[in-house]
Enzyme design. Structure first.
Site, PDB file in Angstrom:
ATOM      1  N   SER A  28      29.617  98.243   3.588  1.00  0.00           N
ATOM      2  CA  SER A  28      28.799  97.852   4.736  1.00  0.00           C
ATOM      3  C   SER A  28      27.546  97.112   4.296  1.00  0.00           C
ATOM      4  CB  SER A  28      28.407  99.086   5.546  1.00  0.00           C
ATOM      5  OG  SER A  28      29.540  99.754   6.040  1.00  0.00           O
ATOM      6  N   GLY A  98      36.549  93.823   9.084  1.00  0.00           N
ATOM      7  CA  GLY A  98      35.933  93.996  10.390  1.00  0.00           C
ATOM      8  C   GLY A  98      34.494  93.531  10.442  1.00  0.00           C
ATOM      9  N   SER A 173      31.714  99.376  19.349  1.00  0.00           N
ATOM     10  CA  SER A 173      31.459  99.088  17.941  1.00  0.00           C
ATOM     11  C   SER A 173      30.008  98.701  17.745  1.00  0.00           C
ATOM     12  CB  SER A 173      32.364  97.955  17.451  1.00  0.00           C
ATOM     13  OG  SER A 173      32.016  97.577  16.131  1.00  0.00           O
ATOM     14  N   SER A 174      29.353  99.309  16.769  1.00  0.00           N
ATOM     15  CA  SER A 174      27.984  98.924  16.436  1.00  0.00           C
ATOM     16  C   SER A 174      27.938  97.553  15.784  1.00  0.00           C
ATOM     17  CB  SER A 174      27.366  99.962  15.493  1.00  0.00           C
ATOM     18  OG  SER A 174      28.067  99.996  14.260  1.00  0.00           O
ATOM     19  N   GLN A 175      29.087  97.068  15.317  1.00  0.00           N
ATOM     20  CA  GLN A 175      29.124  95.787  14.613  1.00  0.00           C
ATOM     21  C   GLN A 175      28.792  94.615  15.526  1.00  0.00           C
ATOM     22  OE1 GLN A 175      32.987  95.691  12.774  1.00  0.00           O
ATOM     23  NE2 GLN A 175      32.440  97.199  11.226  1.00  0.00           N
ATOM     24  N   ASP A 322      33.573 107.491  10.244  1.00  0.00           N
ATOM     25  CA  ASP A 322      34.412 107.153   9.089  1.00  0.00           C
ATOM     26  C   ASP A 322      34.757 108.381   8.248  1.00  0.00           C
ATOM     27  OD1 ASP A 322      34.801 104.493   9.623  1.00  0.00           O
ATOM     28  OD2 ASP A 322      33.225 103.770   8.287  1.00  0.00           O
ATOM     29  N   ARG A 394      41.544 104.063   4.771  1.00  0.00           N
ATOM     30  CA  ARG A 394      41.003 105.414   4.955  1.00  0.00           C
ATOM     31  C   ARG A 394      42.116 106.434   5.181  1.00  0.00           C
ATOM     32  NH1 ARG A 394      36.099 104.604   4.090  1.00  0.00           N
ATOM     33  NH2 ARG A 394      34.895 102.893   5.010  1.00  0.00           N
ATOM     34  N   LYS A 419      40.893  97.490   0.280  1.00  0.00           N
ATOM     35  CA  LYS A 419      39.955  97.053   1.318  1.00  0.00           C
ATOM     36  C   LYS A 419      38.537  97.524   1.017  1.00  0.00           C
ATOM     37  CE  LYS A 419      39.195  97.264   6.329  1.00  0.00           C
ATOM     38  NZ  LYS A 419      39.037  95.825   6.551  1.00  0.00           N
TER      39      LYS A 419
END
Length: 442
Positions: A28, A98, A173-175, A322, A394, A419
């Site tokens: 991130s 993402g 999504s915070s993205q 996550d 994950r 990833k």
């Protein structure tokens, strides 16, 4: 991402685990640093970055836009382009990354004029980005869906931002919010971004603001992130050190919990902004001990008298979703049911992670009630199983924990760990935890 059709058998631990692990850099934070370096003027140095499929997509995008990128052993040098667009037209593939898929459209939209076609993997094309498109298109008309509304592929046009006020839906999504924030200093006038005060994984947004300030941005935000003001200040190139990835750390921190023994994570930051640092506290709820060795480094130990992990918990993991798969994996080894809630949004990640983990847990013998936003997991006797990772990094790493603590497990698409942690199985091997990429059965 080339994951191939092979399988890997992760063998059960042969005794209690011991050793130390240096956790790779945060995905991130690495991708935020790349986006900020691209948007800066001058040459930035990113040290201790994560080199993975996701971060490579970010570096590929930087080069496609005309940035000079130099990669050394443990650092990346990027000469940014600011608002300039020396390559005004290009096709860029974001793969399954993402963060890049959400950040890049914003960076492109807030710069000079140009037109870029952004494509993705089939996996990414299933993930919604309509919240991002809605936010950007309030400001002008920079984003257009090329095939399916709310999904990749898309076309982004620069030079079309005409407003300085945007509202972002942060519930999925915070993205979306992070992407808009990263680009906002490039606007000609001050930006105001609002939300309804409910932002999923809000600590990632605060992480974004911290990173922006490291590159010289001036940002003011309300406590609940319902209002964020960003000044039009040119980003300055800087030296940026990436801390250890707290999400990746969970898989190694959980090893003593499932197999006994102790593990030291030598570079995990105690005061990390990453929300998944909370996993250390979750481990103590399960009965493990956690001893910090200072600002960096923690030793996780499972007491010898703890035959099964302590259950009977209700974890709302909305802020650190996550870790949900890791917590679900541990729950199979508990002495009482564990309830996990608040993670409905992980159904829209690389796969429907709630459904995928339900299938794995049932395959290994746990009794699971699947709920819209999580699970109620009743532990049982963990058995051998062949399971599907659904090409999700994950899922692969969390499922491996079940095999290590149980009777072994066979996973498809083992290369999907690239990833975020390409060296995952190698790091396990260094701890004496073996796996076999050629075995096809028990």
């Amino acid at each position: 991402m080339e994951t191939g059709a092979g399988r890997i058998v992760v063998h059960p631990a042969n005794g209690r685990v011991s050793g130390s692990v240096r956790i790779p850099g945060s995905k991130s934070i690495t991708n935020r640093a790349i986006a900020l370096a691209v948007s800066s003027t001058g040459t930035s140095l990113i040290t201790n970055p994560l080199f993975s499929d996701d971060t490579e997509r970010g570096l590929d995008a930087a080069q496609a836009l005309g940035c000079k990128v130099l990669i050394r052993d443990d650092e990346i040098e990027i000469t940014g382009i600011g608002r300039q667009r020396p390559v005004p037209q290009a096709t860029i593939n974001v793969g399954s990354a993402g963060t890049i898929a959400r950040f890049l459209p914003c960076v492109l939209a807030f710069g000079e004029s140009g037109e870029w076609h952004l494509t993705s993997s089939a996996q990414m094309a299933k993930r919604p980005i309509d919240g991002l498109g809605a936010a950007l298109n309030q400001l002008g008309d920079p984003l257009e869906y090329s095939e399916n509304p709310g999904r990749y592929p898309i076309t982004v046009r620069g030079g079309r931002i005409r407003s300085s006020i945007a509202h972002v839906d942060g519930s999925v999504s915070s993205q979306y919010l992070s992407g808009l924030l990263l680009a906002a200093p490039m606007n000609a006038t001050p930006m105001r971004i609002t939300t309804d005060g409910t932002v999923v994984q809000s600590e990632y947004v605060r992480m974004t603001i911290d990173c922006m300030r490291r590159f010289g941005a001036r940002v003011g935000a309300s406590d609940d992130l319902s209002r964020i003001d960003v000044e039009p200040v040119e980003y300055r190139a800087t030296k940026f050190d990436v801390e250890a990835d707290a999400s990746t750390a969970t898989y190694f921190a959980a090893l003593p919990a499932v197999a006994g023994g102790a593990i030291e994570l030598t570079n995990l930051a105690r005061a990390s902004r990453q929300p998944d640092i909370q996993f250390v506290e979750i481990l103590t709820a399960f009965g493990c001990t956690a001893d910090w060795t200072g600002d960096f480094g923690v030793r996780i130990r499972r007491p010898q008298g703890l035959t099964r992990l302590r259950g009977g918990h209700h974890f709302n993991l909305n802020a650190c979703s996550d870790v949900a798969l890791t917590v679900a994996a541990l729950s199979a080894f508990a002495d009482a049911p564990v309830e996990i809630s608040g993670v409905e949004h992980i159904r829209h990640h690389e796969c429907d992670r709630i459904d995928a983990m339900t299938a794995v847990l049932r395959a290994v013998g746990a009794c699971v009630q699947e709920r819209p936003d999580g699970w109620l997991i009743e532990p049982g006797t963990v058995r051998w199983a062949e399971v599907q990772t659904r090409d999700d990094h994950r899922m692969a790493m969390a499922s491996a924990l079940i095999g290590i603590g149980g009777r072994g497990i066979s996973l498809d698409h083992p290369a999907c760990v690239a990833k975020t942690c390409p060296t995952f199985f190698e790091l396990l091997s260094e701890l004496g935890l073996s796996s076999d990429r050629t075995a096809a059965g028990h």
